[in-house]
Design a protein around this motif. Structure first.
Motif, PDB file in Angstrom:
ATOM      1  N   ASP A   1      -1.694   7.029   5.900  1.00 23.98           N
ATOM      2  CA  ASP A   1      -0.836   8.195   5.651  1.00 23.98           C
ATOM      3  C   ASP A   1       0.647   7.862   5.795  1.00 23.98           C
ATOM      4  OD1 ASP A   1      -3.124   9.755   5.368  1.00 23.98           O
ATOM      5  OD2 ASP A   1      -3.149  10.311   7.497  1.00 23.98           O
ATOM      6  N   TRP A   2       0.935   6.691   6.366  1.00 22.93           N
ATOM      7  CA  TRP A   2       2.325   6.341   6.674  1.00 22.93           C
ATOM      8  C   TRP A   2       3.212   6.395   5.434  1.00 22.93           C
ATOM      9  CZ3 TRP A   2       4.905   4.592  11.196  1.00 22.93           C
ATOM     10  CH2 TRP A   2       6.137   3.966  10.986  1.00 22.93           C
ATOM     11  N   GLY A   3       2.866   5.625   4.422  1.00 24.22           N
ATOM     12  CA  GLY A   3       3.699   5.548   3.232  1.00 24.22           C
ATOM     13  C   GLY A   3       3.924   6.898   2.572  1.00 24.22           C
ATOM     14  N   PRO A   4       2.861   7.653   2.265  1.00 28.92           N
ATOM     15  CA  PRO A   4       3.064   8.961   1.639  1.00 28.92           C
ATOM     16  C   PRO A   4       3.910   9.912   2.489  1.00 28.92           C
ATOM     17  CG  PRO A   4       0.790   8.262   1.374  1.00 28.92           C
ATOM     18  CD  PRO A   4       1.435   7.264   2.284  1.00 28.92           C
TER      19      PRO A   4
ATOM     20  N   LEU B   1       6.719  -0.247   5.205  1.00 26.22           N
ATOM     21  CA  LEU B   1       6.324  -1.094   6.335  1.00 26.22           C
ATOM     22  C   LEU B   1       4.826  -1.127   6.574  1.00 26.22           C
ATOM     23  CD1 LEU B   1       9.125  -0.388   8.969  1.00 26.22           C
ATOM     24  CD2 LEU B   1       9.081  -2.027   7.072  1.00 26.22           C
ATOM     25  N   ALA B   2       4.098  -0.134   6.109  1.00 27.45           N
ATOM     26  CA  ALA B   2       2.637  -0.126   6.242  1.00 27.45           C
ATOM     27  C   ALA B   2       2.023  -0.480   4.896  1.00 27.45           C
ATOM     28  CB  ALA B   2       2.146   1.244   6.696  1.00 27.45           C
ATOM     29  N   PRO B   3       0.825  -1.095   4.899  1.00 24.93           N
ATOM     30  CA  PRO B   3       0.152  -1.393   3.630  1.00 24.93           C
ATOM     31  C   PRO B   3      -0.022  -0.123   2.800  1.00 24.93           C
ATOM     32  CG  PRO B   3      -0.976  -2.459   5.468  1.00 24.93           C
ATOM     33  CD  PRO B   3       0.037  -1.523   6.065  1.00 24.93           C
ATOM     34  N   TYR B   4       0.443  -0.188   1.562  1.00 27.04           N
ATOM     35  CA  TYR B   4       0.507   1.030   0.768  1.00 27.04           C
ATOM     36  C   TYR B   4       0.665   0.625  -0.692  1.00 27.04           C
ATOM     37  CZ  TYR B   4       2.618   5.481  -0.824  1.00 27.04           C
ATOM     38  OH  TYR B   4       2.920   6.651  -1.489  1.00 27.04           O
ATOM     39  N   ALA B   5      -0.210   1.133  -1.550  1.00 23.18           N
ATOM     40  CA  ALA B   5      -0.193   0.729  -2.956  1.00 23.18           C
ATOM     41  C   ALA B   5       1.118   1.083  -3.643  1.00 23.18           C
ATOM     42  CB  ALA B   5      -1.362   1.383  -3.696  1.00 23.18           C
TER      43      ALA B   5
ATOM     44  N   ARG C   1       7.117   1.204  -5.362  1.00 28.18           N
ATOM     45  CA  ARG C   1       7.829   2.377  -5.838  1.00 28.18           C
ATOM     46  C   ARG C   1       8.763   2.919  -4.755  1.00 28.18           C
ATOM     47  NH1 ARG C   1      10.723   4.485  -9.476  1.00 28.18           N
ATOM     48  NH2 ARG C   1      10.972   6.733  -9.211  1.00 28.18           N
ATOM     49  N   ALA C   2       8.309   2.884  -3.502  1.00 29.68           N
ATOM     50  CA  ALA C   2       9.165   3.336  -2.404  1.00 29.68           C
ATOM     51  C   ALA C   2      10.403   2.467  -2.289  1.00 29.68           C
ATOM     52  CB  ALA C   2       8.381   3.339  -1.093  1.00 29.68           C
ATOM     53  N   ALA C   3      10.259   1.150  -2.512  1.00 29.59           N
ATOM     54  CA  ALA C   3      11.409   0.254  -2.463  1.00 29.59           C
ATOM     55  C   ALA C   3      12.411   0.591  -3.561  1.00 29.59           C
ATOM     56  CB  ALA C   3      10.954  -1.194  -2.585  1.00 29.59           C
ATOM     57  N   VAL C   4      11.908   0.937  -4.732  1.00 24.49           N
ATOM     58  CA  VAL C   4      12.790   1.346  -5.828  1.00 24.49           C
ATOM     59  C   VAL C   4      13.499   2.648  -5.473  1.00 24.49           C
ATOM     60  CG1 VAL C   4      12.839   2.145  -8.223  1.00 24.49           C
ATOM     61  CG2 VAL C   4      11.496   0.132  -7.609  1.00 24.49           C
ATOM     62  N   GLU C   5      12.770   3.577  -4.866  1.00 23.17           N
ATOM     63  CA  GLU C   5      13.379   4.846  -4.463  1.00 23.17           C
ATOM     64  C   GLU C   5      14.472   4.623  -3.411  1.00 23.17           C
ATOM     65  OE1 GLU C   5       9.714   7.995  -5.152  1.00 23.17           O
ATOM     66  OE2 GLU C   5       9.662   6.664  -3.407  1.00 23.17           O
TER      67      GLU C   5
ATOM     68  N   PRO D   1      14.636 -13.103  -2.815  1.00 22.59           N
ATOM     69  CA  PRO D   1      13.272 -13.241  -3.325  1.00 22.59           C
ATOM     70  C   PRO D   1      12.234 -12.713  -2.330  1.00 22.59           C
ATOM     71  CG  PRO D   1      14.527 -15.234  -3.716  1.00 22.59           C
ATOM     72  CD  PRO D   1      15.373 -14.372  -2.825  1.00 22.59           C
ATOM     73  N   GLY D   2      11.354 -11.850  -2.820  1.00 20.62           N
ATOM     74  CA  GLY D   2      10.292 -11.290  -1.988  1.00 20.62           C
ATOM     75  C   GLY D   2      10.747 -10.186  -1.061  1.00 20.62           C
ATOM     76  N   GLN D   3      11.960  -9.699  -1.235  1.00 17.25           N
ATOM     77  CA  GLN D   3      12.518  -8.719  -0.297  1.00 17.25           C
ATOM     78  C   GLN D   3      12.949  -7.445  -1.028  1.00 17.25           C
ATOM     79  OE1 GLN D   3      15.686 -11.313   1.093  1.00 17.25           O
ATOM     80  NE2 GLN D   3      14.638 -11.657   3.047  1.00 17.25           N
ATOM     81  N   GLY D   4      12.786  -6.308  -0.348  1.00 20.52           N
ATOM     82  CA  GLY D   4      13.310  -5.047  -0.835  1.00 20.52           C
ATOM     83  C   GLY D   4      12.892  -4.725  -2.251  1.00 20.52           C
ATOM     84  N   VAL D   5      13.863  -4.347  -3.069  1.00 20.71           N
ATOM     85  CA  VAL D   5      13.574  -3.922  -4.433  1.00 20.71           C
ATOM     86  C   VAL D   5      13.090  -5.081  -5.303  1.00 20.71           C
ATOM     87  CG1 VAL D   5      15.884  -4.272  -5.410  1.00 20.71           C
ATOM     88  CG2 VAL D   5      14.462  -2.389  -6.248  1.00 20.71           C
ATOM     89  N   LEU D   6      13.284  -6.328  -4.850  1.00 19.67           N
ATOM     90  CA  LEU D   6      12.835  -7.500  -5.607  1.00 19.67           C
ATOM     91  C   LEU D   6      11.431  -7.953  -5.217  1.00 19.67           C
ATOM     92  CD1 LEU D   6      16.070  -9.696  -5.602  1.00 19.67           C
ATOM     93  CD2 LEU D   6      15.344  -7.983  -7.276  1.00 19.67           C
ATOM     94  N   ALA D   7      10.828  -7.322  -4.212  1.00 18.27           N
ATOM     95  CA  ALA D   7       9.553  -7.808  -3.688  1.00 18.27           C
ATOM     96  C   ALA D   7       8.438  -7.739  -4.714  1.00 18.27           C
ATOM     97  CB  ALA D   7       9.162  -7.027  -2.435  1.00 18.27           C
ATOM     98  N   ALA D   8       8.454  -6.747  -5.585  1.00 19.94           N
ATOM     99  CA  ALA D   8       7.356  -6.579  -6.546  1.00 19.94           C
ATOM    100  C   ALA D   8       7.346  -7.664  -7.613  1.00 19.94           C
ATOM    101  CB  ALA D   8       7.440  -5.199  -7.197  1.00 19.94           C
TER     102      ALA D   8
END
Length: 330
Positions: A36-39, A77-81, A85-89, A160-167
């Motif tokens: 529930d963390w991410g949502p 910070l928690a596993p979340y599909a 998208r949250a990083a982009v937001e 690389p691999g961080q924040g908005v670039l992680a995906a």
């Protein structure tokens, strides 16, 4: 780990990132599972976006947008599909906040990096702020504020691999190549660099190999990693950010500053928390000892990233960067 334990583990990190502690309690007390963390955190971020829309002044709107960026980042910070998208937001909210609050802030992007350059063009120096394994440029706004208050320009980045670039990218040990491209893009002759958590390794490595680094500080940075001893949650994050188990194991084996520390010519401040004890992670005392101009600040009650001890180290770090970058180059 149940949601109560997970929330407690993230408590000082979240409040250190600037979210209201009472609201953090309200949000996390309502979690029934870590899933529930991410949502829940994204929903809180969206509520701040609405507050920004309804704000009575541009200043209030900008402040709400900064808070939204923090909540969106913490959602990752928690596993979340939907973490990408949250990083982009988070990235979008931060961009909107600076457009209102600091129209002079400049987005600078290149091969393997993106971030925001803030502060005076004729300042006392420029500091690059490097995040860690699962942190991002949205997490360390208070550090940026401390540096800006001392007349420094600040480039807070995702690599690389961080924040908005992680995906779309993966962690890489040769971070000095990325910072070299950052310095080229900023068009400055010399920089300071501050790295937090795994970013501390990136910062120290860069200082050893990039001659344009004139000042360096690490906060909760690893001197060495032992893959076999790392806790499963840390290994899981590294696997996701490095692009697979083999790549993560190889990355961890590169994290060893024993050979690089003696090559750091710039004045170095190493900050550790005495309560920061993660299996498989060797803290920074050896880095400070081996670096020719190394200094060590250990805060006995500090935890990882020392979010519970900010007055004990943040002013000291800000002064170190300002004093060192203001000094006349040799």
């Amino acid at each position: 780990m149940n949601p109560t334990e997970f929330a407690a583990a993230q408590w000082t990190r979240a409040t250190g990132a600037g979210v209201d502690p009472h609201e953090y309690r309200r949000v996390t007390d309502g979690l029934t599972s870590v899933t529930d963390w991410g949502p829940s955190f994204r929903a809180t971020g969206r509520a701040y976006l609405q507050r920004a829309e309804d704000a009575g002044s541009p200043l209030s709107a900008g402040e709400y947008l900064l808070t939204a960026a923090r909540w969106f980042h913490l959602a990752t910070l928690a596993p979340y599909a939907e973490a990408p998208r949250a990083a982009v937001e988070a990235d979008h909210a931060l961009s909107r906040a600076f457009a209102v609050l600091e129209p002079g802030a400049r987005r600078v992007s290149g091969d393997g990096f993106t971030g925001w350059l803030r502060g005076p063009a004729d300042g006392r120096g420029t500091v690059v702020v490097v995040p860690g394994l699962d942190s991002a440029k949205e997490e360390f706004l208070d550090l940026a504020s401390a540096l800006l208050a001392r007349g420094l320009a600040v480039f807070a980045m995702d690599g690389p691999g961080q924040g908005v670039l992680a995906a779309a990218t993966s962690l890489r040990p040769d971070y000095e190549r990325v910072v070299g491209r950052v310095v080229d893009a900023l068009g400055v002759a010399r920089v300071g660099i501050v790295g937090l958590s795994l970013g501390g390794y990136f910062a120290a490595r860069t200082a050893a190999l990039e001659p344009r680094v004139a000042a360096v500080a690490t906060v909760s940075g690893p001197f060495r990693l032992d893959w076999e001893e790392l806790p499963p949650p840390v290994r899981d994050i590294m696997i996701r950010r490095a692009g697979g188990a083999d790549a993560a194991r190889d990355f961890a084996h590169h994290v060893d500053l024993a050979g690089l520390a003696p090559r750091i010519a710039a004045p170095l401040l190493v900050v550790d928390g005495g309560r920061d004890v993660i299996p498989g992670v060797t803290n920074g005392a050896s880095l400070a000892r081996l670096a020719p101009l190394g200094g060590y600040l250990s805060v006995p009650h500090g935890d990882h990233l020392l979010g519970n001890a900010r007055p004990d180290w943040l002013p000291h770090l800000g002064d170190h960067m300002a004093r060192t970058l203001t000094a006349t180059p040799a």
